[in-house]
Every structure is written in C-alpha cells, then in structure tokens.
Design a protein around this motif. Sequence first.
Motif, PDB file in Angstrom:
ATOM      1  N   ARG A 107      -0.086   2.806 -10.085  1.00  0.00           N
ATOM      2  CA  ARG A 107      -0.298   4.325  -9.194  1.00  0.00           C
ATOM      3  C   ARG A 107       0.079   5.609  -9.594  1.00  0.00           C
ATOM      4  O   ARG A 107      -0.464   6.655  -8.809  1.00  0.00           O
ATOM      5  N   ALA A 108       0.199   5.555 -10.380  1.00  0.00           N
ATOM      6  CA  ALA A 108       1.744   6.685 -11.046  1.00  0.00           C
ATOM      7  C   ALA A 108       0.260   7.384 -12.162  1.00  0.00           C
ATOM      8  O   ALA A 108       0.048   8.355 -11.879  1.00  0.00           O
ATOM      9  N   GLN A 109       0.203   6.863 -13.049  1.00  0.00           N
ATOM     10  CA  GLN A 109      -0.960   7.075 -14.015  1.00  0.00           C
ATOM     11  C   GLN A 109      -2.937   7.148 -13.193  1.00  0.00           C
ATOM     12  O   GLN A 109      -3.139   7.860 -14.617  1.00  0.00           O
ATOM     13  N   ARG A 110      -2.618   6.143 -12.494  1.00  0.00           N
ATOM     14  CA  ARG A 110      -4.534   6.473 -12.003  1.00  0.00           C
ATOM     15  C   ARG A 110      -5.077   5.272 -12.933  1.00  0.00           C
ATOM     16  O   ARG A 110      -5.789   6.268 -13.587  1.00  0.00           O
ATOM     17  N   ILE A 125       0.562  -0.953   0.640  1.00  0.00           N
ATOM     18  CA  ILE A 125      -0.058  -0.473  -0.544  1.00  0.00           C
ATOM     19  C   ILE A 125       0.852   0.864   0.460  1.00  0.00           C
ATOM     20  O   ILE A 125       0.069   2.116  -0.526  1.00  0.00           O
ATOM     21  N   HIS A 126       1.752   1.711   0.316  1.00  0.00           N
ATOM     22  CA  HIS A 126       3.101   2.452   0.101  1.00  0.00           C
ATOM     23  C   HIS A 126       4.084   2.938  -0.735  1.00  0.00           C
ATOM     24  O   HIS A 126       3.940   3.241  -1.242  1.00  0.00           O
ATOM     25  N   ALA A 127       4.183   1.498  -1.163  1.00  0.00           N
ATOM     26  CA  ALA A 127       5.213   2.022  -2.220  1.00  0.00           C
ATOM     27  C   ALA A 127       4.715   0.889  -3.685  1.00  0.00           C
ATOM     28  O   ALA A 127       5.602   0.827  -4.838  1.00  0.00           O
ATOM     29  N   GLY A 128       3.788  -0.061  -3.785  1.00  0.00           N
ATOM     30  CA  GLY A 128       3.185  -0.872  -4.899  1.00  0.00           C
ATOM     31  C   GLY A 128       3.279  -0.724  -6.145  1.00  0.00           C
ATOM     32  O   GLY A 128       2.257   0.802  -5.839  1.00  0.00           O
ATOM     33  N   GLU A 129       3.284  -0.976  -7.289  1.00  0.00           N
ATOM     34  CA  GLU A 129       2.986   0.068  -8.669  1.00  0.00           C
ATOM     35  C   GLU A 129       1.314   0.030  -9.117  1.00  0.00           C
ATOM     36  O   GLU A 129       0.520   1.041  -9.343  1.00  0.00           O
ATOM     37  N   THR A 130       0.884  -0.982  -7.730  1.00  0.00           N
ATOM     38  CA  THR A 130      -0.959  -1.208  -8.490  1.00  0.00           C
ATOM     39  C   THR A 130      -0.970  -0.481  -7.311  1.00  0.00           C
ATOM     40  O   THR A 130      -0.544  -1.661  -5.632  1.00  0.00           O
ATOM     41  N   ILE A 131      -2.569  -0.401  -7.539  1.00  0.00           N
ATOM     42  CA  ILE A 131      -3.146   0.210  -5.819  1.00  0.00           C
ATOM     43  C   ILE A 131      -4.504  -0.324  -6.298  1.00  0.00           C
ATOM     44  O   ILE A 131      -4.948  -0.089  -7.932  1.00  0.00           O
TER      45      ILE A 131
END
Length: 142
Positions: A120-123, A53-59
């Motif tokens: 995470r970055a692009q949503r 939840i803190h640093a993963g690429e997928t949320i």
Amino acid sequence: MSDERRGAYAQILLIPTRWADNDVYGHVNNVEYYAFFDTLINTWLIGEGGLDIHAGETIGVCAESSCRYFASFAFPDVVEGALRVGHLGRSSVRYELALFKDGMEHPAALGDFVHVFVDRAQRRPTEIPPRLRGALERLVVP
C-alpha cells in the motif's frame, strides 16, 4: 457465442441491476459490466480472502481488464456473475469472469481482469498474503 458454461466457474454471485444502470437505449450500459466484475472479485477477496481494503498493507491494483459482449441486460434483470482464476502468480492473478442472464446457459458477457498486489505505501509488487492466496487457489478450475 462462447462455449463457456456456469459449471466452468468456481463461484457464482447474484447481482441485481439498478434502474440507474440502464442507458438511454434501454439496456445496461457497457461500463456497468466492469462494475459487475469489480463486485464479483472484491466480494470474494474481502469475504473469503480477508482483504482489508481500508488499512491492509497489501492492496490489489488493476493492471488489465477486458470484456466481450454477447447479449444485453436491462433493469430489473439479476446478473448471475461467475468467477474463476485462470492464472495465479507470486504477486498477480488473472480472473476469468462470465455474466449470465437467468436461465441462459451461454454468457451475456465474458471478461478478463488482472490484479497485481502491491504494498500500500510503496505501490511496489508484493507477494500475495497466505490467506488471500488460499482464497484465490479455491477459485482455480482445472
């Protein structure tokens, strides 16, 4: 009353209520039921699916949620939270949840919750990672 029973769910988690969960009417406030749902789902995703939840690429982001109430809880009740997967897609999952009082066969509440997994970055929606998908597949009840 729903005909859902504990045996219809893949995972059970005990969640103690807190003093602060009660409202002025002496029962657990309706918004806390959604916190119970979040606790059920995220305990599984982090512990079994390896969701970082803190640093993963997928949320996972909530796309939809609902709750139907049949009976109330009050502190110091322990909620028996039940979880299963009703539908597992490429980038989304629909959870089915039930909250039981100790010793009761029928649920005090039933819920639905949809997660869409995104980068995470692009949503933007992304495929559910393999370890997470495997954990979710174990929650599917035929």
